[in-house]
Design a protein around this motif. Sequence first.
Motif, PDB file in Angstrom:
ATOM      1  N   PHE A 117      -7.744 -13.663   3.896  1.00 25.59           N
ATOM      2  CA  PHE A 117      -6.335 -13.552   4.256  1.00 25.59           C
ATOM      3  C   PHE A 117      -6.130 -13.790   5.739  1.00 25.59           C
ATOM      4  CE2 PHE A 117      -2.336 -11.242   5.039  1.00 25.59           C
ATOM      5  CZ  PHE A 117      -1.551 -11.806   4.047  1.00 25.59           C
ATOM      6  N   GLY A 118      -7.109 -13.388   6.559  1.00 28.23           N
ATOM      7  CA  GLY A 118      -7.018 -13.570   8.009  1.00 28.23           C
ATOM      8  C   GLY A 118      -7.039 -15.028   8.430  1.00 28.23           C
ATOM      9  N   THR A 119      -7.593 -15.904   7.609  1.00 25.89           N
ATOM     10  CA  THR A 119      -7.660 -17.321   7.980  1.00 25.89           C
ATOM     11  C   THR A 119      -6.362 -18.071   7.662  1.00 25.89           C
ATOM     12  OG1 THR A 119      -8.584 -17.917   5.828  1.00 25.89           O
ATOM     13  CG2 THR A 119     -10.149 -17.373   7.594  1.00 25.89           C
ATOM     14  N   LEU A 120      -5.426 -17.450   6.974  1.00 28.86           N
ATOM     15  CA  LEU A 120      -4.170 -18.114   6.611  1.00 28.86           C
ATOM     16  C   LEU A 120      -3.243 -18.244   7.820  1.00 28.86           C
ATOM     17  CD1 LEU A 120      -3.325 -16.298   3.230  1.00 28.86           C
ATOM     18  CD2 LEU A 120      -4.331 -18.556   3.528  1.00 28.86           C
ATOM     19  N   PRO A 121      -2.376 -19.259   7.829  1.00 30.01           N
ATOM     20  CA  PRO A 121      -1.382 -19.357   8.897  1.00 30.01           C
ATOM     21  C   PRO A 121      -0.393 -18.186   8.820  1.00 30.01           C
ATOM     22  CG  PRO A 121      -1.502 -21.417   7.643  1.00 30.01           C
ATOM     23  CD  PRO A 121      -2.354 -20.426   6.953  1.00 30.01           C
ATOM     24  N   VAL A 122       0.252 -17.888   9.939  1.00 31.44           N
ATOM     25  CA  VAL A 122       1.138 -16.729  10.037  1.00 31.44           C
ATOM     26  C   VAL A 122       2.303 -16.826   9.047  1.00 31.44           C
ATOM     27  CG1 VAL A 122       2.681 -15.455  11.580  1.00 31.44           C
ATOM     28  CG2 VAL A 122       0.511 -16.325  12.432  1.00 31.44           C
ATOM     29  N   ALA A 123       2.906 -17.990   8.910  1.00 32.99           N
ATOM     30  CA  ALA A 123       4.047 -18.143   7.997  1.00 32.99           C
ATOM     31  C   ALA A 123       3.617 -17.906   6.550  1.00 32.99           C
ATOM     32  CB  ALA A 123       4.660 -19.530   8.147  1.00 32.99           C
ATOM     33  N   LEU A 130       5.549 -10.859   1.700  1.00 34.95           N
ATOM     34  CA  LEU A 130       6.908 -10.676   1.186  1.00 34.95           C
ATOM     35  C   LEU A 130       6.936 -10.808  -0.339  1.00 34.95           C
ATOM     36  CD1 LEU A 130       9.842 -10.199   2.136  1.00 34.95           C
ATOM     37  CD2 LEU A 130      10.139 -12.678   2.065  1.00 34.95           C
ATOM     38  N   PHE A 131       6.184 -11.785  -0.859  1.00 34.19           N
ATOM     39  CA  PHE A 131       6.098 -12.003  -2.303  1.00 34.19           C
ATOM     40  C   PHE A 131       5.489 -10.791  -3.007  1.00 34.19           C
ATOM     41  CE2 PHE A 131       3.834 -13.672  -6.046  1.00 34.19           C
ATOM     42  CZ  PHE A 131       4.903 -14.247  -6.725  1.00 34.19           C
ATOM     43  N   SER A 175      10.893  -4.335   2.368  1.00 39.22           N
ATOM     44  CA  SER A 175       9.915  -5.404   2.133  1.00 39.22           C
ATOM     45  C   SER A 175       9.798  -6.325   3.356  1.00 39.22           C
ATOM     46  CB  SER A 175      10.266  -6.197   0.880  1.00 39.22           C
ATOM     47  OG  SER A 175      11.521  -6.783   1.007  1.00 39.22           O
ATOM     48  N   LEU A 176      10.883  -6.523   4.085  1.00 44.32           N
ATOM     49  CA  LEU A 176      10.804  -7.297   5.330  1.00 44.32           C
ATOM     50  C   LEU A 176       9.938  -6.580   6.369  1.00 44.32           C
ATOM     51  CD1 LEU A 176      14.384  -8.775   5.821  1.00 44.32           C
ATOM     52  CD2 LEU A 176      12.230 -10.021   5.564  1.00 44.32           C
ATOM     53  N   ILE A 177      10.121  -5.278   6.480  1.00 44.96           N
ATOM     54  CA  ILE A 177       9.298  -4.497   7.420  1.00 44.96           C
ATOM     55  C   ILE A 177       7.822  -4.576   7.030  1.00 44.96           C
ATOM     56  CG2 ILE A 177       8.788  -2.145   8.192  1.00 44.96           C
ATOM     57  CD1 ILE A 177      11.828  -1.614   8.074  1.00 44.96           C
ATOM     58  N   LEU A 178       7.538  -4.416   5.722  1.00 41.37           N
ATOM     59  CA  LEU A 178       6.152  -4.493   5.269  1.00 41.37           C
ATOM     60  C   LEU A 178       5.571  -5.892   5.465  1.00 41.37           C
ATOM     61  CD1 LEU A 178       6.320  -2.391   1.985  1.00 41.37           C
ATOM     62  CD2 LEU A 178       5.174  -1.775   4.116  1.00 41.37           C
ATOM     63  N   ALA A 179       6.370  -6.932   5.263  1.00 42.91           N
ATOM     64  CA  ALA A 179       5.862  -8.297   5.435  1.00 42.91           C
ATOM     65  C   ALA A 179       5.624  -8.638   6.907  1.00 42.91           C
ATOM     66  CB  ALA A 179       6.856  -9.294   4.818  1.00 42.91           C
ATOM     67  N   LEU A 180       6.425  -8.059   7.778  1.00 43.82           N
ATOM     68  CA  LEU A 180       6.245  -8.336   9.222  1.00 43.82           C
ATOM     69  C   LEU A 180       5.140  -7.484   9.828  1.00 43.82           C
ATOM     70  CD1 LEU A 180       9.954  -8.653  10.340  1.00 43.82           C
ATOM     71  CD2 LEU A 180       8.241 -10.473  10.220  1.00 43.82           C
TER      72      LEU A 180
END
Length: 181
Positions: A117-123, A130-131, A175-180
């Motif tokens: 998961f750490g190798t994925l881009p930020v977006a 979020l999903f 969910s926005l807070i958790l995703a950020l």
Amino acid sequence: MATLAARPAARSALSLVARSSRMSGHQLIPLIIARRSESTQSITPTEANDILIKQRGNRPTSPHLSIYKPQITWYLSGLHRITGVALSAGVYALGLGYLLAPVFGYSLTSAAIASAFGTLPVALKFGVKLFASLPFTFHSFNGVRHLIWDTASALTNKAVIRTGFTVLGLSAITSLILALW
């Protein structure tokens, strides 16, 4: 002979009914004498099925959902069921993946998942989180809403609509807070 013996009993019953219903015995006689003759016939199973299909064609059809005004209550009810199925399917998929990964030579440990998961881009990280968090937060908040209803609170139309929009707002914000994070 039996019918002659039954006539006095029938007349006394008629007079009793006539007295209680304010009808004369002469008005009630046609009700007792009238008989329906019914007959039966044998039919094959295919003929029975054809009769059944014809009878089903005469039944009224329900207008279904097309006549109802869309309301937040049934949107949230459907969404609650969908998110529950999605969350349970995710748990089963992760469990099966954890059990089957060693068979195929993969490592599905927490460290392996975190490094992948750490190798994925930020977006993409934001999108994945979020999903995952949106169905979880919605299902959790809507579950609390149902628990509140179980206490016979907030059951008026206004309160149900207000709590529905509250669940949607809390789910989006959380969910926005958790995703950020």
